[in-house]
Structures are given as C-alpha cells and as structure tokens.
Design a protein around this motif. Sequence first.
Motif, PDB file in Angstrom:
ATOM      1  N   ASP A   1     -55.637  66.846  22.123  1.00 17.60           N
ATOM      2  CA  ASP A   1     -55.296  65.448  22.406  1.00 17.60           C
ATOM      3  C   ASP A   1     -55.744  64.577  21.240  1.00 17.60           C
ATOM      4  O   ASP A   1     -56.914  64.223  21.133  1.00 17.60           O
ATOM      5  CB  ASP A   1     -55.954  64.994  23.710  1.00 17.60           C
ATOM      6  CG  ASP A   1     -55.412  63.633  24.170  1.00 17.60           C
ATOM      7  OD1 ASP A   1     -54.485  63.118  23.508  1.00 17.60           O
ATOM      8  OD2 ASP A   1     -55.907  63.111  25.180  1.00 17.60           O
ATOM      9  N   GLU A   2     -54.800  64.235  20.388  1.00 19.35           N
ATOM     10  CA  GLU A   2     -55.077  63.410  19.211  1.00 19.35           C
ATOM     11  C   GLU A   2     -56.329  63.875  18.468  1.00 19.35           C
ATOM     12  O   GLU A   2     -57.274  63.109  18.288  1.00 19.35           O
ATOM     13  CB  GLU A   2     -55.223  61.929  19.611  1.00 19.35           C
ATOM     14  CG  GLU A   2     -54.032  61.466  20.444  1.00 19.35           C
ATOM     15  CD  GLU A   2     -53.829  59.967  20.371  1.00 19.35           C
ATOM     16  OE1 GLU A   2     -54.297  59.358  19.399  1.00 19.35           O
ATOM     17  OE2 GLU A   2     -53.185  59.426  21.284  1.00 19.35           O
TER      18      GLU A   2
ATOM     19  N   SER B   1     -51.679  61.871  27.162  1.00 19.58           N
ATOM     20  CA  SER B   1     -53.009  62.393  27.495  1.00 19.58           C
ATOM     21  C   SER B   1     -53.065  62.847  28.945  1.00 19.58           C
ATOM     22  O   SER B   1     -53.617  63.902  29.259  1.00 19.58           O
ATOM     23  CB  SER B   1     -54.074  61.321  27.273  1.00 19.58           C
ATOM     24  OG  SER B   1     -54.119  60.969  25.924  1.00 19.58           O
TER      25      SER B   1
HETATM   26 MG   LIG Z   1     -53.913  59.463  24.842  1.00 24.55          MG
END
Ligand SMILES: [Mg+2]
Lengths: 223, 222, 252
Positions: C169-170, C48
Amino acid sequence: MENFIDAFFNIDIMRQATPLLLRGAWVTLQLCAVVIVLGLSGGLALSLLASSKNALLRLPAFFFIDIFRAIPPLILLILIYAGLPFVGVRVSPFIAVCIAFLLNNSAYFAEIFRSGIKSVGRGQTEAARATGLSPAQTQAYVVLPQAIRNVLPDILSNVVEIVKLTSIASVVSLSELLYSANMARAVTYNSSPLVMAAGLYLLVLWPLVRVISRFQRGLSITS
Amino acid sequence: MDFFDAFLNPEIIATYLPALVRAVWVTVWISVLVVISGLALGALLAGLRAYQKRWLTLPIVLFADLMRALPPLVLMLILFFGLPSVGIILSDWFVLYLILTLVLAAFVEEIFWATMTSLSRGQWEAGQATGLSFLQVLVHVIFPQALRMDIPQLVNRSLTISKMTAYGSVIGVKEIVSVAGSAQAFSGSATPLTMAALAYLIIFFPAMLLSRYIENRFHYEH
Amino acid sequence: MAAQPRPTLEITALEKRFGETQVLNSIDLKVRNGEMVFVIGPSGSGKSTMLRCCNRLEEPTSGAIHVNGKPMLGITRKELDRMRLRVGMVFQGFFLYPHLSVLKNVTLAQRKALGRPKAEAEARALEMLDKVGLKHKANAMPGELSGGQQQRVAIARALALDPQVMLFDEPTSALDPELVGSVLKVMRDLREGGMTMIVVSHEMQFAREAADRVVFMDGGVIVEEGPPEEIFGNPKSDRLKAFLSRVSGHAA
Ligand SMILES: [Mg+2]
Ligand SMILES: Nc1ncnc2c1ncn2[C@@H]1O[C@H](COP(=O)(O)OP(=O)(O)OP(=O)(O)O)[C@@H](O)[C@H]1O
C-alpha cells in the motif's frame, strides 16, 4: 446480603451521621482551599529556583524537593504536630497540617512546574529576550503561561492527590471528613459513616478523575 | 542543646534502633510486594481492556476510577473495621497490602492504557498482518513499547504508593510510623519520630535520585 | 493446460461500507500466480480499503476473498491468523517495531506465528535481509535506518513468512525521492522471482515498466483494467483520462 447492607449501607445510621459528616466535609473543603493555594505558590517559587542557571539556587532547591518527596507526608505531619511542642512550639492541628502540606505539596508541584518549564523550548526564551523583555518578564509572560498549559493535567491530578491526602489530617484529630466519619463509626459500631464519607469524596473527585483520563488520552493522541 | 535532646537524643536512638530496623523491614517488604503485584495487576487489566469488550471495559474503568478517586486511608478503614461485621477478618498488614496493590494497579492500568492507545494503529496492524494473534501482538509488540515509554511514570507512581505504607500505622501494622509513634509515647521524646523520618529518607531519597536519573535517561533517548 | 489454474488471490463481489458510506462496490479481481497487479486511482477511491480487506485488517461488509482457493472470510480467529501468514503486507508507514532490532523485527512472527525454531528463523531472516540488501544492518535498531531502509526491512519481515501473495500500500509515498529507487528495485527483483503482488502506488513510470496488469479504481468500483500499454496508452473511460492527465500534469 442483608447483613452486608446493614454493615455498610445502613440508612438510619447514615442519616444520624449526616450533620457530623457535613461539618467534616466543610472543614475538608476549607483545608483543601488553603493547602492547594499554599502548595501551588510554594511549588511555583521552588520550580523557578530549580530551573535557575545559578547552581547556588538550583541545587538547594533540588535537595529540598527530593527530601520532601522522599518523606511520607504522614510522618512529616506527626513530626510537626507531636515534635514541635518539645521545643516549646505548640501548633493547632490545622496549622500543623498546613505546614506539612506546604512542605510536601510544594515539592510535588515544583517537579510538575519544572518539567513544564523544561518543555518550553529554548527558542521561546531567546525570542522573548531578543524582543527586549527582561528575564523576569520572559518567565512571567512567555515561559510560565506555556509551561502551565503543558502540565495542566499533571496539576489537576496532583490536586486530586492533595484532596485525598487531606484525610491524613484525621491522624492529628483535625475534625475533617474522615475524622468525623471514623468518630461516627466508633460511636455507632457500624461502618456506614465511612462508606458515606467515601461517597462524599467520590462526589467531588470522580468527575475530576474522569477529566484527567480524558486529558491524558487527548494529549497522547496529538503528541 | 535543647533541640538535640528533643529530636536526636543518642540514648533514645540506641534504645529504639533495633525495633525501628525491624519496622523498616516490614515497610520495605510490604512495599516490594505492593509494587510487584500492583504492576502485574495493572498490566493485566490494561491488557484485558485492549480486547475492547464492553463487559470487560466497564468494570475495569469503574475499578480504576474508584481506586483513583477514593483516599486509600478511607478504603483501608472500611475494610479493616467493616469486614469483620460481615464475618470476614483480614489481618492488618493484609488490608494495607491489598488496598495499596489495588490503588497502584488502578494507576498502572491508566498509565498503560493511555500509552497503548497513543501507539500508532500501524503497530497493531503490522503485527496482525504478519499472522500474530491479538495476544501475541499485545505481548510482543505493544506492551514492550508501552513499558519503555511509561517507566518514569511507573517508577514515580510506585514510589508514591510505597510511601503510603505509612498509613498502616492507622490500623496497627508494625511499620515505621507506628513503631516510632509508640516509641515516642513511651519515651516522651520526639527522637523516635526523627528516626522514622530519617529511615524514610534512607529508603526513599536514593529512590528519588534514581527516578530522576531514569527520567533524564528516557527523556534524552527520544 | 486447457483448464484455468486457480488464481492465487480471488476477490469476489467485495463490498465495504463504513456506516452509511459505500467505500467498495462489487469489486471482482483475480490475480494469477506470479502476476503483478498495479492499482491506481484518485485519493479516497478505496484502494487501501480493498487491500486491507484482503487480509481483513478491514472487515468486508460482504463478498468473498480466497487465497489459493482457501477462504479468508467466515473462518475462526485462529484460522485467520494462519491465513494472514499467506498474505504479506507492506504499509506506507513501514511500522517496524521500534523496540526490536532489525533481525528481531524479521524473526518475531516467524517464531511466534509460524513456530519456527530460533536458528532457522534467524537464518531465514538474514537470507531475506540479504535479498533487500540490508544484511549488514541486522543488528541495527529501526530508528537508525533511513526511510528506504526501513521499508526494505518491512518487506523482508513479510517475505520471511513465505507469503503466497504480497500487498503493497503506497510503499514509497512516505519516502524522500532519492530513496524510492532502492525500494522499487526490491519489488522488481521480487517480481522476477515470481512473487504474486498487488501494488497500490502513484509511481506510474514503475507501473508501465513492471506491471502485468493495471487496475483503475474510482468511487469504490473498478472502472477499467488492462495491460499497462492499454491503460496508459489508450484509456477508454473519461474518468481514467481525467485521472491520467491530472497525474501527468503534476509530474510535469
Ligand atoms: Mg490509501
Ligand atoms: N475507518 C474508516 N471510517 C470511515 N471511513 C473510512 C475509513 N477508512 C476509509 N474511509 C473512507 O473510505 C474511502 C476510501 O478510503 P481509502 O483509504 O481506501 O482510499 P485510497 O484510495 O486508499 O486513498 P489514498 O490514495 O488517499 O490513500 C475514503 O472516502 C475514506 O474517507
């Protein structure tokens, strides 16, 4: 600049006014102690009525709360102090302030307690009743402790408001802090005693105001 | 009837009604001005505080603390009686307006700030990631959300401070309490005081009901 | 052409420290135009943080980041706001603006940051919403949408600004399993449309199918990178082997 210091921060005048102001501060403290206890008790009782399922209890309580939140405490105080003698009841300034504050503060505290009670889930009441607690026991041991904890910041900020509000007692010549400071101002033709009174209020209230800010931020992050 | 004679004497009501109506206007006008400028100033201060520059934050926090910790009446007396001795003369209504505006602004700033910090960081980041400037995120993303969540508190605080216009009587603003007070002294009757209380009820009781409605509405929405 | 074209996104010697802790350590990564790069790695490995450095939601400690040859670092605040328009970002938590309708969510930055006229912004927004299959929800509020729908709106919000690279991000980690597919489908469509993307995700199956390249990060460094067949079929480092067996162990 010198002029400014002389008008607001005159040390000599402050020194002269100190005994008078300290006596005033002492009266303010006593007044606060009495009206806060009165307001908390009145508010608690009112909030229980206002949270009741019975409309005959609930509606008058709401009516009372809204009326005394709508009338400024200052006019309430004057009405009691200057009005009651017209029907033959004479009250001292201190008693007049206590009555006015009881009516006003109870209404405000009641609103706070009520929202606290509302914030405690229905499940809590049901669980308590299911374990055989009476309605009164349920309120006393289960609902109110949680309710009060939930609204502690609001209670604290109302306490600060009440302490500040006691300054209106000066209007009916109760010799509390502001009255004494204003006396000293009138006698010395100098505002330094008022500034000193402000300093005394700050001494007590600033830390509380800081705590309240901390509180609010802490709560908002978790919720 | 002793009671009615003292508190609701029709003749006295008739005599002083016009003066009281004028006083109601003064109270309403000052309240409206205070609420508008207090909300605007408070929002501005919260916005400035969001920049998180020490030289901005420090004075803002100090201001908010002082205005919340000091009784407005004390502040008013200091300004009203103190400033003339350093050559600044402010009219009575302006002192009342100024102090109440500053006090309201302090509370509004704190209300906004608490909510702004409670909004998820993601809201700031989503705005900035789409190329919005800091100010644009503040104006279009953060403030509208804070405002919505804070409406009940803002309404309550505005009403409380509006009622403090009664303090104007202490420095001679011709608002409800001071007009009723002198009428009581002239007439030797408590009736003008009752009229004053009723006048406040007429102004603020509906406002209380409104704030209750707003609170419920916003309570159930979320 | 013989000469290497400039990469769309170029990360050079990127370092990030939070106080004493080194979170990213000399990261080098080039993403070609139209390439989909998958980033995998254990929790806390800095995935991240690397993505967030690319549009400076996180301030890099040192290094350089270029988008189509233009620097992200060492530029003014105003230039940064313009540069961020070239880099779209999709968050795990969606972060739609709850007070604005779906349409307004997608038009806000178009109008305020790009300065597009209202009509054009709305046309573009509807086009993008159509692309993610949510044109019919244009007037809904975010709170009325499922998580998968919210995430697709968030993707449309980023796409409407015509970014040159998209960072994910995810994007599916906060979704119920049955909603994951709809978001992955949108991402697959994007890839086919030629969008340049970096995706941080635990959707290994999706990585196998769709990624051009997979990057494995651990402890703030890129440990291994290569095509998905290589990374998943023939891992070289012990750390990657351990990671893959842990992940597949969870999946089984
Ligand atoms: Mg992360
Ligand atoms: N603001 C911060 N302050 C201090 N440390 C941070 C901060 N943000 C991240 N970290 C640390 O940096 C490291 C990398 O975090 P990062 O979020 O980039 O990991 P990640 O690979 O995305 O993990 P995950 O798979 O759990 O999302 C972690 O050890 C984390 O604790």
